[in-house]
Design a protein around this motif. Structure first.
Motif, short mmCIF file in Angstrom:
data_model
loop_
_atom_site.label_atom_id
_atom_site.label_comp_id
_atom_site.label_asym_id
_atom_site.label_seq_id
_atom_site.Cartn_x
_atom_site.Cartn_y
_atom_site.Cartn_z
N GLY A 122 0.83 -1.20 0.00
CA GLY A 122 0.00 0.00 0.00
C GLY A 122 0.86 1.25 0.00
O GLY A 122 0.38 2.35 -0.29
N ALA A 123 2.16 1.07 0.30
CA ALA A 123 3.10 2.19 0.24
C ALA A 123 3.23 2.74 -1.18
O ALA A 123 3.56 3.92 -1.36
CB ALA A 123 4.47 1.76 0.75
N PHE A 124 2.97 1.91 -2.20
CA PHE A 124 3.11 2.36 -3.58
C PHE A 124 2.10 3.47 -3.92
O PHE A 124 2.51 4.56 -4.34
CB PHE A 124 2.99 1.19 -4.54
CG PHE A 124 4.24 0.37 -4.67
CD1 PHE A 124 5.02 0.44 -5.82
CD2 PHE A 124 4.65 -0.48 -3.65
CE1 PHE A 124 6.19 -0.30 -5.95
CE2 PHE A 124 5.81 -1.24 -3.77
CZ PHE A 124 6.58 -1.14 -4.92
N PRO A 125 0.80 3.24 -3.78
CA PRO A 125 -0.13 4.34 -4.09
C PRO A 125 0.01 5.51 -3.13
O PRO A 125 -0.18 6.66 -3.53
CB PRO A 125 -1.51 3.68 -4.00
CG PRO A 125 -1.32 2.41 -3.25
CD PRO A 125 0.09 1.97 -3.53
N LEU A 126 0.36 5.24 -1.86
CA LEU A 126 0.56 6.34 -0.92
C LEU A 126 1.74 7.21 -1.36
O LEU A 126 1.66 8.44 -1.35
CB LEU A 126 0.78 5.82 0.50
CG LEU A 126 0.94 6.89 1.59
CD1 LEU A 126 -0.28 7.81 1.63
CD2 LEU A 126 1.18 6.23 2.94
N ALA A 127 2.82 6.56 -1.78
CA ALA A 127 3.99 7.31 -2.25
C ALA A 127 3.65 8.09 -3.51
O ALA A 127 4.14 9.21 -3.71
CB ALA A 127 5.15 6.36 -2.53
N PHE A 144 11.35 -3.95 -2.46
CA PHE A 144 12.23 -2.81 -2.18
C PHE A 144 12.77 -2.17 -3.46
O PHE A 144 12.70 -0.96 -3.64
CB PHE A 144 13.41 -3.26 -1.33
CG PHE A 144 13.09 -3.48 0.13
CD1 PHE A 144 12.03 -2.83 0.74
CD2 PHE A 144 13.88 -4.33 0.89
CE1 PHE A 144 11.74 -3.03 2.08
CE2 PHE A 144 13.61 -4.53 2.23
CZ PHE A 144 12.54 -3.89 2.83
N ASP A 145 13.34 -3.00 -4.33
CA ASP A 145 13.97 -2.46 -5.54
C ASP A 145 12.94 -1.82 -6.46
O ASP A 145 13.18 -0.76 -7.05
CB ASP A 145 14.75 -3.55 -6.28
CG ASP A 145 16.00 -3.98 -5.53
OD1 ASP A 145 16.38 -3.27 -4.57
OD2 ASP A 145 16.60 -5.01 -5.90
N GLU A 146 11.79 -2.46 -6.59
CA GLU A 146 10.71 -1.90 -7.42
C GLU A 146 10.28 -0.55 -6.86
O GLU A 146 10.07 0.42 -7.62
CB GLU A 146 9.53 -2.86 -7.45
CG GLU A 146 8.35 -2.38 -8.28
CD GLU A 146 7.14 -3.30 -8.15
OE1 GLU A 146 6.08 -2.93 -8.70
OE2 GLU A 146 7.24 -4.36 -7.49
#
Length: 336
Positions: A122-127, A144-146
């Protein structure tokens, strides 16, 4: 004059999922806050939380488990006024992070909330909303790398189970969402209630160590064929099989016919970790495996993994995993 005590408004928590969502990213936090409600009500204090689920559209929200959940609200609903927004992970979350419309709606929702957090990927859309810009964040170790490639301006913490940056919070993979939500309950309601919730769930109130104790060297895609990695694929395989050898930079550089300085730089760029650090991680990985899958003594394991002594291995475990080899074995050994 009416002296009747007024009920305290409930803290509204909105879980946000994107199909297909990771089931436990939603159900774990949901159970934490639900049990906190039950315990508070049993103590005569009333339920402190209102817990809702939102998705891109109201209705069925498919999960990666193949089971759908019912989202009461649409992420696009402009009337939503949550106190806390928790963005849940899963394949759908990573896809949503590249959808401008969904990211904009999430950003608007997060702006309205007093507290914002993410579970796992969920860190992806939040970021993508910009809320984490310039801050440290974490996510599932396997991504992590992605995450770093997509959000190079965000400092990824590769060990934290959860961390905070202002009103924003991020947590690591899947079950770490439970750890994170317990910390929110502790902050909201006090340690006693949070401990009681942890006991009900039969989990640690604060799990020993960080998420690196569960990850593997696959996170570095060491044997991959991506740009810059090919020259080291054979080398890292050899390193893993020769942990008791001299694995200094000079020796490793010689095996790939490079100068030590050139090797150290190329290796660090390709694998995103310095050679010496990578050697230590290989030894720790091997030690973790033997501690959980064998009955060898701690000294035998230290010797087999290339540590100079038991004390050297203990220091490495404490520094990297925040636990000792013996404690790690007690917690994770898989054989009698």
């Amino acid at each position: 004059m009416n002296n009747t005590p007024q009920a305290k408004p409930r803290h509204r928590i909105l879980l946000v999922g994107f199909p297909p969502a990771q089931m436990l990213d939603i159900s774990g936090p949901l159970d934490v806050f639900t049990i906190a409600n039950e315990l508070s009500e049993a103590a005569g204090c009333g339920a402190p939380y209102q817990i809702d689920l939102a998705a891109p559209s109201a209705g069925a929200l498919m999960t990666t488990s193949g089971v759908s959940l019912q989202a009461e609200f649409s992420l696009l609903d402009t009337t939503l006024r949550p106190d806390t927004v928790l963005v849940c992970g899963g394949r759908g979350a990573r896809v949503a992070s590249r959808d401008a419309g969904l990211v904009k709606a999430l950003a608007t929702l997060c702006d309205r909330a007093h507290r914002v957090g993410s579970i796992c990927t969920g860190a992806f859309p939040l970021a993508a909303t910009g809320a984490l810009d310039g801050h440290r964040a974490t996510t599932h170790w396997g991504h992590f790398d992605e995450f770093s490639d997509q959000f190079p301006h965000i400092d990824i913490d590769r060990d934290a189970l959860f961390l905070s940056a202002g009103k924003c919070h991020t947590s690591a993979g899947i079950t770490a969402g439970i750890d994170f939500c317990l910390s929110l309950v502790e902050k909201d309601l006090g340690r006693a209630i949070a401990l009681s919730v942890a006991r009900e769930l039969v989990v640690f109130m604060k799990r020993p160590g960080g998420q690196s104790q569960f990850s593997t060297l696959l996170m570095h895609d060491a044997a991959g064929t991506g740009a810059g990695k090919a020259p080291f694929a054979e080398l890292v395989s050899w390193m893993a099989e020769h942990l008791t050898d001299d694995l200094s930079v000079d020796v490793l550089a010689g095996r790939v016919a490079m100068s030590p300085r050139h090797f150290a730089r190329r290796f660090s760029v390709a694998l995103k970790v310095a050679p010496g650090r990578y050697v230590q991680m290989l030894r720790l990985e091997a030690a973790r495996r033997l501690l959980t899958e064998s009955t060898l003594s701690v000294k035998q394991i230290a010797d087999r993994c290339g540590f100079q002594s038991v004390e050297t291995m203990r220091i490495a475990f404490q520094r990297n995993l925040n636990t000792s080899p013996s404690e790690f074995r007690d917690r994770f050994q898989t054989i009698e």
